[in-house]
Design a protein around this motif. Sequence first.
Motif, mmCIF file in Angstrom:
data_model
loop_
_atom_site.group_PDB
_atom_site.id
_atom_site.type_symbol
_atom_site.label_atom_id
_atom_site.label_comp_id
_atom_site.label_asym_id
_atom_site.label_seq_id
_atom_site.Cartn_x
_atom_site.Cartn_y
_atom_site.Cartn_z
ATOM 1 N N MET A 299 -0.891 -15.918 -6.282
ATOM 2 C CA MET A 299 -0.851 -16.843 -7.421
ATOM 3 C C MET A 299 -1.269 -16.146 -8.715
ATOM 4 O O MET A 299 -0.919 -16.585 -9.802
ATOM 5 N N GLU A 300 -1.979 -15.050 -8.593
ATOM 6 C CA GLU A 300 -2.487 -14.334 -9.758
ATOM 7 C C GLU A 300 -1.665 -13.106 -10.113
ATOM 8 O O GLU A 300 -1.911 -12.473 -11.133
ATOM 9 N N LEU A 301 -0.699 -12.729 -9.264
ATOM 10 C CA LEU A 301 0.037 -11.485 -9.440
ATOM 11 C C LEU A 301 1.474 -11.723 -9.881
ATOM 12 O O LEU A 301 2.069 -12.749 -9.578
ATOM 13 N N THR A 302 2.023 -10.732 -10.564
ATOM 14 C CA THR A 302 3.444 -10.762 -10.883
ATOM 15 C C THR A 302 4.236 -10.474 -9.607
ATOM 16 O O THR A 302 3.688 -9.957 -8.626
ATOM 17 N N THR A 303 5.500 -10.767 -9.651
ATOM 18 C CA THR A 303 6.351 -10.495 -8.491
ATOM 19 C C THR A 303 6.360 -9.006 -8.163
ATOM 20 O O THR A 303 6.330 -8.622 -6.997
ATOM 21 N N GLY A 304 6.359 -8.156 -9.182
ATOM 22 C CA GLY A 304 6.328 -6.712 -8.954
ATOM 23 C C GLY A 304 5.071 -6.267 -8.232
ATOM 24 O O GLY A 304 5.122 -5.415 -7.338
ATOM 25 N N LEU A 305 3.931 -6.821 -8.611
ATOM 26 C CA LEU A 305 2.684 -6.468 -7.943
ATOM 27 C C LEU A 305 2.624 -7.046 -6.529
ATOM 28 O O LEU A 305 2.063 -6.424 -5.626
ATOM 29 N N ILE A 306 3.214 -8.206 -6.332
ATOM 30 C CA ILE A 306 3.295 -8.767 -4.979
ATOM 31 C C ILE A 306 4.110 -7.829 -4.096
ATOM 32 O O ILE A 306 3.730 -7.534 -2.958
ATOM 33 N N ARG A 307 5.232 -7.338 -4.625
ATOM 34 C CA ARG A 307 6.068 -6.395 -3.865
ATOM 35 C C ARG A 307 5.240 -5.188 -3.432
ATOM 36 O O ARG A 307 5.293 -4.755 -2.284
ATOM 37 N N HIS A 308 4.456 -4.659 -4.341
ATOM 38 C CA HIS A 308 3.607 -3.499 -4.033
ATOM 39 C C HIS A 308 2.599 -3.834 -2.936
ATOM 40 O O HIS A 308 2.432 -3.071 -1.984
ATOM 41 N N ASP A 309 1.926 -4.971 -3.059
ATOM 42 C CA ASP A 309 0.902 -5.358 -2.077
ATOM 43 C C ASP A 309 1.499 -5.689 -0.709
ATOM 44 O O ASP A 309 0.846 -5.501 0.315
ATOM 45 N N LEU A 310 2.731 -6.175 -0.694
ATOM 46 C CA LEU A 310 3.380 -6.510 0.585
ATOM 47 C C LEU A 310 3.601 -5.279 1.454
ATOM 48 O O LEU A 310 3.615 -5.381 2.682
ATOM 49 N N ARG A 311 3.765 -4.134 0.840
ATOM 50 C CA ARG A 311 4.098 -2.914 1.585
ATOM 51 C C ARG A 311 3.033 -2.539 2.615
ATOM 52 O O ARG A 311 3.329 -1.835 3.565
ATOM 53 N N VAL A 312 1.806 -2.998 2.427
ATOM 54 C CA VAL A 312 0.735 -2.637 3.367
ATOM 55 C C VAL A 312 0.448 -3.758 4.369
ATOM 56 O O VAL A 312 -0.539 -3.703 5.083
ATOM 57 N N THR A 313 1.310 -4.758 4.428
ATOM 58 C CA THR A 313 1.122 -5.859 5.372
ATOM 59 C C THR A 313 1.925 -5.602 6.642
ATOM 60 O O THR A 313 2.709 -4.655 6.711
ATOM 61 N N ASP A 314 1.743 -6.477 7.611
ATOM 62 C CA ASP A 314 2.501 -6.364 8.865
ATOM 63 C C ASP A 314 3.830 -7.111 8.801
ATOM 64 O O ASP A 314 4.534 -7.209 9.801
#
Length: 105
Positions: free
Chosen positions: A24-39
């Motif tokens: 909710m606090e991140l841009t879509t671009g930053l969400i994309r970056h953070d998703l890369r380390v998820t399962d």
Amino acid sequence: KLFYSELGDIMRRWLEYRAHIRAMELTTGLIRHDLRVTDLASDWQDQFIALLQRADLVKFAKWSPGDGVAYDDLELAYLLLEREAPAEPDTEAAQGGQPDEGEAA
């Protein structure tokens, strides 16, 4: 515009719950970056980000998709969330796997 605003918020809240990303606090671009380390699977991530990008276009670039696109996006959102939903806890196993009195074993 309201539809995509709410759809984007729902998807972001779900991501906070499922992947513990402050979506909710991140841009879509930053969400994309953070998703890369998820399962979460990479194809799932790509579809999720594409959906958020379309929502961003509607909200910020005044893009107006047709009804067919909106319906397709609603269906995609449902399928994405269903596909990666956390497993439901097994209530019987959580209770020790013992049947209630009076229940057949």
